[in-house]
Motif scaffolding. Structure first.
Motif, short mmCIF file in Angstrom:
data_model
loop_
_atom_site.label_atom_id
_atom_site.label_comp_id
_atom_site.label_asym_id
_atom_site.label_seq_id
_atom_site.Cartn_x
_atom_site.Cartn_y
_atom_site.Cartn_z
N PHE A 15 68.63 14.28 22.75
CA PHE A 15 67.96 14.53 21.48
C PHE A 15 68.94 14.47 20.32
O PHE A 15 68.59 13.98 19.24
CB PHE A 15 67.22 15.87 21.51
CG PHE A 15 65.94 15.83 22.29
CD1 PHE A 15 64.89 14.99 21.91
CD2 PHE A 15 65.77 16.63 23.40
CE1 PHE A 15 63.71 14.94 22.63
CE2 PHE A 15 64.58 16.59 24.14
CZ PHE A 15 63.55 15.74 23.74
N THR A 85 59.88 19.95 21.01
CA THR A 85 58.96 19.11 21.79
C THR A 85 57.59 19.80 21.91
O THR A 85 56.64 19.18 22.35
CB THR A 85 59.51 18.84 23.20
OG1 THR A 85 59.79 20.08 23.84
CG2 THR A 85 60.77 17.99 23.13
N ASP A 87 54.20 22.07 20.38
CA ASP A 87 53.34 22.07 19.20
C ASP A 87 53.75 23.18 18.25
O ASP A 87 54.21 24.25 18.68
CB ASP A 87 51.87 22.27 19.60
CG ASP A 87 51.30 21.08 20.36
OD1 ASP A 87 51.78 19.96 20.13
OD2 ASP A 87 50.38 21.31 21.17
N ALA A 103 57.46 17.76 15.15
CA ALA A 103 57.54 17.50 16.59
C ALA A 103 58.56 16.38 16.79
O ALA A 103 58.58 15.42 16.03
CB ALA A 103 56.18 17.08 17.12
N LYS A 104 59.41 16.53 17.79
CA LYS A 104 60.46 15.52 18.01
C LYS A 104 59.87 14.13 18.18
O LYS A 104 60.47 13.15 17.73
CB LYS A 104 61.32 15.90 19.22
CG LYS A 104 62.22 17.09 18.92
CD LYS A 104 63.06 17.44 20.14
CE LYS A 104 63.95 18.64 19.85
NZ LYS A 104 64.74 19.03 21.02
N ALA A 105 58.71 14.04 18.80
CA ALA A 105 58.09 12.73 19.02
C ALA A 105 57.67 12.07 17.71
O ALA A 105 57.52 10.85 17.64
CB ALA A 105 56.87 12.87 19.94
N ALA A 106 57.48 12.86 16.65
CA ALA A 106 57.04 12.32 15.35
C ALA A 106 58.20 12.10 14.38
O ALA A 106 57.99 11.68 13.25
CB ALA A 106 56.03 13.28 14.73
#
Length: 123
Positions: A15, A85, A87, A103-106
């Motif tokens: 990350f 990671t 919500d 959020a890390k994905a965003a």
């Protein structure tokens, strides 16, 4: 105009590398340093005086939320963005002083620039 200096704090190397790649790929931003724990984040922020701190919520030692409270308690504090990671509704970030939760994905270059602009620190 100088680049926005970013401190990246995450206990997981993949990350940290991913966030560093996003920072370096975003025009006007550069990595000032990295840290693995909340305690290291406080020491690094004191030493490096970053403009922006990307801070994982779940860290060994003090949590990212606790570190955010400490980082934002002074008048010349950096902009702090909490990441995870999980919500956002799984954490209570109120009172942490953090400008945003992502959020890390965003997390990507557009989101980074958007957060910086929303914090009122646009270059």
């Amino acid at each position: 105009m100088t680049d926005v200096r970013v401190l990246i704090v995450d206990d997981q190397e993949p990350f940290r590398q991913a966030m560093a790649a996003v920072v370096e790929a975003t025009a006007g931003f550069r990595v000032a340093g990295t840290a693995v724990t909340g305690e290291e984040a406080l020491a690094a922020a004191s030493e490096l005086a970053p403009d922006l701190v990307l801070l994982d919520v779940n860290l060994p030692g003090i949590s990212g939320i606790e570190a955010a409270c400490s980082l934002t308690s002074s008048g010349a504090s950096p902009v702090v963005v909490l990441l995870s990671t999980y919500d956002e509704d799984e954490f209570d970030i109120s009172g942490s002083g953090a400008t945003a939760y992502v959020a890390k994905a965003a997390f990507g270059p557009d989101r980074l620039a958007e957060i910086w602009g929303a914090a009122g620190r646009a270059r």
